[in-house]
Structures are given as structure tokens and as C-alpha cells.
Design a protein around this motif. Structure first.
Motif, PDB file in Angstrom:
ATOM      1  N   GLN A   1      49.736  41.272  -0.201  1.00 54.60           N
ATOM      2  CA  GLN A   1      49.282  40.863   1.139  1.00 54.60           C
ATOM      3  C   GLN A   1      47.763  40.954   1.251  1.00 54.60           C
ATOM      4  O   GLN A   1      47.115  40.069   1.804  1.00 54.60           O
ATOM      5  N   GLN A   2      47.235  42.037   0.702  1.00 56.08           N
ATOM      6  CA  GLN A   2      45.774  42.205   0.764  1.00 56.08           C
ATOM      7  C   GLN A   2      45.072  41.099  -0.013  1.00 56.08           C
ATOM      8  O   GLN A   2      44.027  40.595   0.401  1.00 56.08           O
TER       9      GLN A   2
ATOM     10  N   SER B   1      45.096  38.026   2.057  1.00 57.79           N
ATOM     11  CA  SER B   1      44.103  38.143   3.131  1.00 57.79           C
ATOM     12  C   SER B   1      42.703  37.860   2.600  1.00 57.79           C
ATOM     13  O   SER B   1      41.915  37.148   3.220  1.00 57.79           O
TER      14      SER B   1
END
Lengths: 217, 609
Positions: free
Chosen positions: B110-111, B114
Motif C-alpha cells: 500500500q505504501q 501511495s
């Protein structure tokens, strides 16, 4: 004997000593430019005999070993930084392959290249007799290990093997004989000059030259 | 499958009369018996994650009439399809979902996304935004080399290795380059580097010339000369630099400045007499005469020449005369040139403010802020392998040190700079069959890239990292996580090496061809292996430390030297224009990305006009 006679005799003696030293020094210089040829007879464990002819070339800090029947020769250079650089040359193709210089340690024994015998081994051998003078000085040396006997005729001022017999159980398994040699040799100079004209390549570059049929082999 | 049975209907007609009720009439005739109706069928099918109608999986509900009464709802009978989709994991609750959401891989992913969104939002697509361009080329650094080097670097720092990131692993954009030459499925460095710096793919073995050239034919060069990114940068007024751990006249660096029908024409003694007679210039001479040659090709320009040239290869710049030997000459006569020219002296005469250095002390003494230009030739031939660098007599700088110093010299120009940096000995380590050497050079290459990132402004510097080609180098077997990458395969859950069908252990790393097994202990010069016989038969490695510097991996096919491979290589980029590195492309687009990002051709044309 009066004092003048004594002095004259002393002068002659000193002159002779000096002349001998000059001869030895002359040998020391001449042996640096050498061409020597050896017959090498080996006997295998099965009793098969082989004869090879080895040519030794020396030019200052460079040495070549080349067997007569072999297109490939080994060319060593001792650099000014006491490192050993090996080149392999191929007379038919007039090509040289260069290896990176390495420190003269372990297996890279300069004396073994230069005089065909290890210096440390020489010092271990027992001197049986010494004859001749200056360039013609010959030493007979022997060494006995548990299984093997070595008999060497050594030319110390020329740093050349005259003959070497290696025996086991009273059977000669290897015999080296100096067939001919020349000091201050033009033949040696010519050989090294010839190699400088060969096309040379780093071994590291062979992989990038696959299109060259010479390297493919 | 569920079936819903519904009433089969016949047509019913109701008569409707107005006025008073009359008498009841007679019963009418019975109508026709109606035919049986069709069953209505409904199909429910599970659809997995990723389905276009239910991204998070769900149920697909198909319905229709079983018109052929075979009890099966065929495709042609479906009249309606609906979906009952599962809720998105990111919005759902529950232990199972939490286990997923809290997992470190999931969080890391997820990071990453992002960050990727931030990267894409901050894309700098302005033409010419890149004031500086640095092209890093790991010679022979295929994907397997990057992976193995990453693991080794991580393990050297005490980790398991696989999760580690080399400096360029962290770059935001990456893609693949197809490396083939115009006439070769598996390429060489000359053709590939020419493609990268000119935008034009060409033949194997030629430098800076288009494919119409005939290799080894001097006359065929005329009319086929290409313009390189380094030349455009030079015309545009930027500073320029070339660094290599190989000879500076070797194929990869030479492709940036030379036009040659043969990569091996490194000095005049390497050239056939016909080529010399026809006026072709050897590669070392082209480097020293770069300014004059480029000015003669483009009338009216006034350039100032290459500012930084660092690498090996003194032999091609010096006369064949022992009097010209450098302090750490390996050969009895260091120079190879048969035309009696001392190119180092010629360069110093042309550039009296330039610094010629041959060792680490001379290099370290350079004050970069006040250095106009530098020619550094640190070895008679190639520079040492990184693992063997300590054995250099006079001392050599590392690739990181050369990169940092070069940037410090080049950034003195307000117009910016173009720099190419080659780690040339990754390729040689592989050719020698030494994974240790290839990987330790790759790690130093990564260090050099990190040094470049730290020493430049990312908003105005495009850095591209790639390889020219790959090698037949493999990561094989099923070693457990964290197994030493230079070690023998130890399977998951095991502590002892796994045995192959011949009851012998085997290494994770290996080569498809080459000189094969060598056990040279602590020897750090991979080329020492060339003095030993080729061995491709299987070896008993039980008591051998395969992670030692002198271990050479086993190989399948015996060859005098391990070979290049033909698969794609990675391209990694950061800085203005780096987003154009994406997908699988011809290697030649690297030039076009650099050209667009720094507007090299436009700026050069502006100068020419």
C-alpha cells in the motif's frame, strides 16, 4: 725471495683473482641473454618413453619456455615491482594472450621459470664436486628423498642445468640434457623482438571477441 | 443450480357484456389444450478476485428460460446476468481481513502504491527540464546479476538479503530494454552502447556508426557516422565526462566518442595497414582529438572538449618504448603504440590547464572545484576488479570515488553536464566464471549510483541505470530464504546442503557455459582462473568454501570464456523525464529519453544555427 719478487707474485695472484672475478661477472651478464635447448626423456609408470625438446630463452627479466613440437609458448616477465606477468603466444597465428600481472608468490616462482629449477631445492642439494672455472664451472649435486634420487650437473655461473636425472627404485623416470646453448644470444633477442610484433589481447577481452575464430578455439 | 417452477398458462378470454343481464347462454366449445411451458433456470457462479464486474470476487447470477428443456441453462438461454459482489477488503472488517490488512507485505505494498501515486502526480514532463544527465551502464549486468548482487549486499550487512534494495532498486521508474544488435541475437557492448547513446541500433562490434558499415572495413565508415548524446551535450555547451573501470578505449566508453569499424582498433598497432592507409583513426587518438574532430564535423562550432576521462588503458596512449613506462607498468614495455606518439603528452599540450593522473594519490590531490579537466589512466589495461583493487601497485580510486569527483568537476558549468559511468568489470567477472567478482563489482556500481544521487539535485538531474547485455548466469535450485547467495543450495527447513541426482551438493549460482569450476581460495583476481584448465565435469563441493573470492562456479558447456546472454535487461530511472522509462522497449530509446529530458538536440541545433 726478495721483497720485489714477493710483491710481483702478490700482484700476479691478485691479477688472476681479479681476472677470475671478471670472468664470473662476464658470465653473470652473458647468462642474462641466453638461448638453451634441452632434450627431456620421461618414462611413464607404464614404461612408455617420451622425448620432448624444450627451448629456453632469457632476456634480462623475461623468460620463454617453448616445446619444439608445440605451437604454444609461455612468456614470463618479472616487472620492476617484483610481479610476474604471464603471456601465452601462438607462433602460427602470431598472436599473444596476456594475463594480468600477479605477485611472485607460491606457484609463481621466478627461479623455476628463469633457470628451470627451484632455488630453494638447489640449496638443499648436496655438493659432490665442483670443477672448472668461471663460465665453465660445473657442480655435481645430489638429493635423496624417501623415494626419489636427483642427480644434477649445474652450471652455477650460467644458471643453467647441464643434466638432471630423476630416479625411483633405480629406474630413471626423467632425464634432462642440455643439447646446446649460446650466451649473449642474438637468437634470444630475436625471439623477444618477434613476439612484440604479434597481435596481443587481454584474456579478459576474449569473451568480447567471439567473432574471432582464433579465440573461439 | 436452483429451479423455479411457475404456472404454465393457457390463454383465457373473458367476455364482457353491457346492459341488463340476459339469460345465460349455452356453454361454448372447449378451447385447445395449451402446450407445457418452459422452466425458468438460474445459474450461480463464483467469480474470483480481479473479475471486471466484481474486483473483490463475488457471485455471478445468470437466469433465463430452459427453452430446449434439457435442464441446463446454456449461453444462448441466458436472458439476464446480475452480480452479487463481495465488499472491498479495504472497507471490510473481521479477523480474516485484519490479518491481511495488517500484514507487513500488504502494508508495504500500500505504501508503495501511495508513493507511486505521488510520483505520478509530481511527474515533470517538461522538455529540457534535465540540466544534467548521468547514464550508468553495468556492463553485463543482467537481471540475475542484479538479484544476486542485491542478496549478497543485504547478506553482507547482516540481513537475509532478498529484501534488500540496491540504490537503483529504489528508483521510481523502470522498464526493460531489448538488447539484440541489428545482426546479432545476443549482442556485444559496442552495438548496444551505440544504440543507447545515439538512438540507432547497429551491428555487433562497431562503434558510433550505423548498420551499413562493414565491420573491419575502414572505408565503410564514411557516411555512417552517428551523433551521440555526449557530442550533442558538448555542442550544447554542457560539460561532459566518461568513466569506466575497463580501458577508457573499451567498447562501452568508446561508443560515446569514437566512430570505428572495429571495437578492437584501440590503438594504431591494433589496426590493419589498409585501415591506417585509408585514414581511419584509432580509438585512443579519437579520444585525445575529440574536440578537433567534432569541430571539423560541424562547421562553425567551438566546443571545449571532454572535461573528465577516468579509467584504464594507458597502453593505448603510450609509445612502444620502455622509456615511457608509468610507475606501475605491468609489461616490460607498457605502451603499444607503434607510431611513437605519446597521447598523454599531446593531451597535456592541448589542455595545459588539464590534470593527467595515473594513481590514487594524484587523483585524491585533485581539487574538484578548481579543476578544469582531468585525464586519469590508472592501469596499463583494465582497472582492477573491486575485490582486487587493494592489489594495485600505485593505488586506484574506486568507481564511487571517480563518480563523485567527476560530478564535482562537471558541475562547475552552469549549463549542466552529461556523464556516462561504466562498471566494465562486472562483464569480465562473468566471462571469467567468477560470480564473486561480478557481484562485488555490481555492489560497488550501486554505491557509485548512490553517490551520484546524493551529489546531484533530483529536480534537474536525470539518472538512468541499465546494462548493455546479460550473461548466462543463473540463480537455481530451491534454497531457503537467507541461504548464502554464494553458497550451496540448502532447502527450506534443512540445515545441510541438498544433494543433486549425482549425490553431490550444488551451488545456487552457476553458468550455462564457460571455464567452469576453480577453487582458488582467497584469490581476488578473477582472471587468475584463465591460467587453469577448463573443468565442466561435476565436482564434489562438499568440503569447498564456495563463497570464497577464488571460487569459480560450475558451468555446463566448456568454453574458453563464459558468454553474453540475449534476454532483456532492466532500465531504472529517476529525475526529470524518468517516467518515460516504462514497458519493454528497444534499447535505443534510452537516447531518446535523455535527449527529450535534456533537450540535447534542440540546444545543439540552436548553437549550430
Amino acid at each position: 725471495m726478495n721483497i720485489n719478487q714477493y710483491l710481483a707474485l702478490l700482484f700476479c695472484w691478485l691479477f688472476m683473482l681479479n681476472a677470475k672475478a671478471d670472468d664470473a661477472n662476464s658470465c653473470q651478464l652473458e647468462q642474462q641473454h641466453v638461448f638453451a635447448q634441452y632434450d627431456i626423456n620421461d618414462v611413464t609408470k607404464q614404461g612408455n618413453k617420451t622425448l620432448q625438446q624444450l627451448n629456453l630463452y632469457r632476456l634480462d627479466n623475461q623468460v620463454i619456455h617453448q616445446y619444439e613440437h608445440n605451437n604454444i609458448g609461455l612468456w614470463w616477465t618479472k616487472t620492476s615491482h617484483n610481479r610476474l606477468m604471464l603471456n601465452r603466444f601462438f607462433d602460427h597465428e602470431k598472436r599473444v594472450i596476456e594475463y594480468q600481472a600477479d605477485e611472485i608468490t607460491g606457484s609463481f616462482d621466478w627461479h623455476t621459470k628463469y633457470q628451470l629449477i627451484n632455488e630453494e631445492f638447489l640449496t638443499k642439494m648436496k655438493l659432490v664436486k665442483s670443477t672448472g672455472e668461471a663460465c665453465n664451472t660445473e657442480q655435481v649435486l645430489t638429493y635423496q628423498s624417501a623415494e626419489t634420487t636427483y642427480q644434477l650437473v649445474w652450471l652455477p655461473n650460467l644458471k643453467l642445468i647441464k643434466s638432471l636425472k630423476v630416479s625411483q627404485a633405480e629406474q630413471i623416470i626423467s632425464q634432462w640434457s642440455l643439447v646446446k646453448y649460446s650466451l649473449a644470444s642474438d637468437k634470444a633477442k630475436e625471439k623477444f623482438t618477434q613476439l612484440l610484433d604479434y597481435k596481443s589481447t587481454d584474456y579478459a577481452d576474449i569473451g568480447d571477441n567471439e567473432n574471432d575464430t582464433f579465440y573461439r578455439r | 443450480m436452483k429451479k423455479l417452477n411457475v404456472l404454465s398458462l393457457t390463454a383465457v378470454m373473458m367476455l364482457c357484456a353491457c346492459g341488463d343481464d340476459g339469460k345465460n347462454g349455452d356453454n361454448g366449445v372447449d378451447g385447445l389444450v395449451g402446450a407445457n411451458g418452459s422452466n425458468s433456470l438460474v445459474n450461480q457462479t463464483y467469480v474470483p478476485v480481479g473479475n471486471e464486474n466484481c474486483l473483490n470476487s463475488g457471485i455471478q447470477v445468470d437466469s433465463g428460460l430452459d427453452s430446449n428443456n434439457d435442464g441446463v441453462l446454456s449461453e444462448s438461454e441466458i436472458t439476464s446476468t446480475n452480480y452479487l459482489c463481495s465488499p472491498a477488503l479495504t472497507t471490510a472488517n473481521g479477523t480474516t481481513v485484519e490479518n491481511t490488512k495488517m500484514n507487513e507485505w500488504f502494508v508495504g505494498g500500500q505504501q508503495h502504491i501511495s508513493q507511486a501515486l505521488i510520483n505520478s502526480n509530481e511527474l515533470n514532463d517538461a522538455v529540457g527540464k534535465a540540466k544534467n544527465v548521468i547514464l550508468f551502464v553495468g556492463d553485463g549486468m543482467g537481471i540475475s546479476t542484479v538479484t544476486a548482487a542485491r542478496i549478497l549486499a543485504g547478506q553482507q550487512q547482516g540481513g537475509t538479503g532478498e529484501e534488500y534494495q540496491l540504490s537503483f532498486d529504489k528508483f521510481p521508474f523502470a522498464g526493460f530494454a531489448k538488447t539484440y544488435n541489428v545482426d546479432a541475437q545476443t549482442p556485444d557492448s559496442a552495438g548496444t552502447m551505440t544504440a543507447m547513446v545515439t538512438g540507432v541500433k547497429t551491428d555487433i562490434g562497431v562503434l558510433g556508426v550505423a548498420e551499413s558499415v562493414s565491420r573491419g572495413n575502414c572505408e565503410s565508415v564514411a557516411g555512417n557516422e552517428l551523433v551521440t548524446a555526449l557530442e550533442l551535450a558538448e555542442i550544447a555547451g554542457k560539460s561532459t565526462g566518461i568513466i569506466s573501470t575497463a580501458r577508457i578505449t573499451h567498447a562501452t566508453p568508446a561508443a560515446t566518442y569514437a566512430k570505428s569499424a572495429d571495437r578492437n582498433w584501440e590503438d594504431i598497432s591494433d589496426m590493419p595497414n589498409t585501415a591506417i592507409a585509408q585514414g581511419c583513426e584509432d580509438i585512443a587518438s579519437q579520444l585525445i582529438n575529440f574536440e578537433e574532430n567534432l569541430e571539423s564535423r560541424f562547421a562553425g562550432i567551438d566546443i571545449d572538449g571532454i572535461e573528465v576521462m577516468l579509467g584504464g588503458g594507458r597502453r593505448h596512449f603510450l609509445p612502444k618504448d620502455a622509456a615511457f613506462n608509468s610507475i606501475d607498468a605491468s609489461s616490460a614495455i607498457e605502451g603499444d603504440r607503434t607510431d611513437a606518439r605519446d597521447l598523454t603528452a599531446e593531451w597535456q599540450a592541448t589542455y595545459p590547464m588539464g590534470n593527467y593522473v595515473v594513481d590514487r594519490a594524484g587523483f585524491s590531490a585533485l581539487d574538484a572545484d578548481n579543476t578544469e579537466r582531468v585525464l586519469g589512466l590508472f592501469n596499463e589495461s583494465h582497472m582492477h576488479y573491486e575485490a582486487d583493487r587493494h592489489n594495485d601497485l600505485a593505488g586506484e580510486p574506486s568507481l564511487s570515488e571517480m563518480t563523485s569527483k567527476a560530478i564535482d568537476v562537471l558541475d562547475n558549468n552552469d549549463e549542466g553536464f552529461f556523464l556516462t559511468v561504466e562498471s566494465g568489470r562486472i562483464d569480465h567477472g562473468h566471462h571469467a566464471g567468477s560470480a564473486y567478482s561480478a557481484l562485488t563489482d555490481t555492489i560497488e556500481f550501486s554505491n557509485a549510483i548512490e553517490a551520484a544521487v546524493k551529489n546531484t539535485n533530483p529536480e534537474e538531474t536525470l539518472i538512468i541505470v541499465t546494462a548493455d547485455h546479460s550473461h548466462v548466469f543463473t540463480i537455481a535450485g530451491y534454497p531457503k530464504r537467507g541461504n548464502p547467495i554464494l553458497g550451496k543450495v540448502v532447502s527450506v527447513g534443512e540445515t545441510e546442503p541438498t544433494l543433486a541426482k549425482d549425490n553431490l551438493p550444488y551451488t545456487t549460482l552457476g553458468y550455462t557455459n564457460g571455464r567452469g569450476f576453480k577453487n582458488l581460495g582467497e584469490e581476488t583476481d578473477a582472471d587468475a582462473g584463465y591460467a587453469h584448465d577448463i573443468i565442466t565435469a561435476r565436482q564434489d563441493l562438499t568440503s569447498i568454501d564456495t563463497s570464497s573470492p577464488g571460487f569459480h562456479q560450475e558451468a555446463l558447456v566448456p568454453k574458453s570464456s563464459e558468454t553474453h546472454a540475449g534476454e532483456d535487461v532492466g532500465v531504472y530511472a529517476i529525475g526529470p523525464g524518468s517516467h518515460l522509462v516504462a514497458g519493454t522497449n528497444e534499447q535505443s530509446i534510452i537516447f531518446h529519453i535523455m535527449n527529450r529530458a535534456a533537450s540535447l538536440a534542440n540546444k545543439a541545433e540552436a548553437v549550430l544555427n
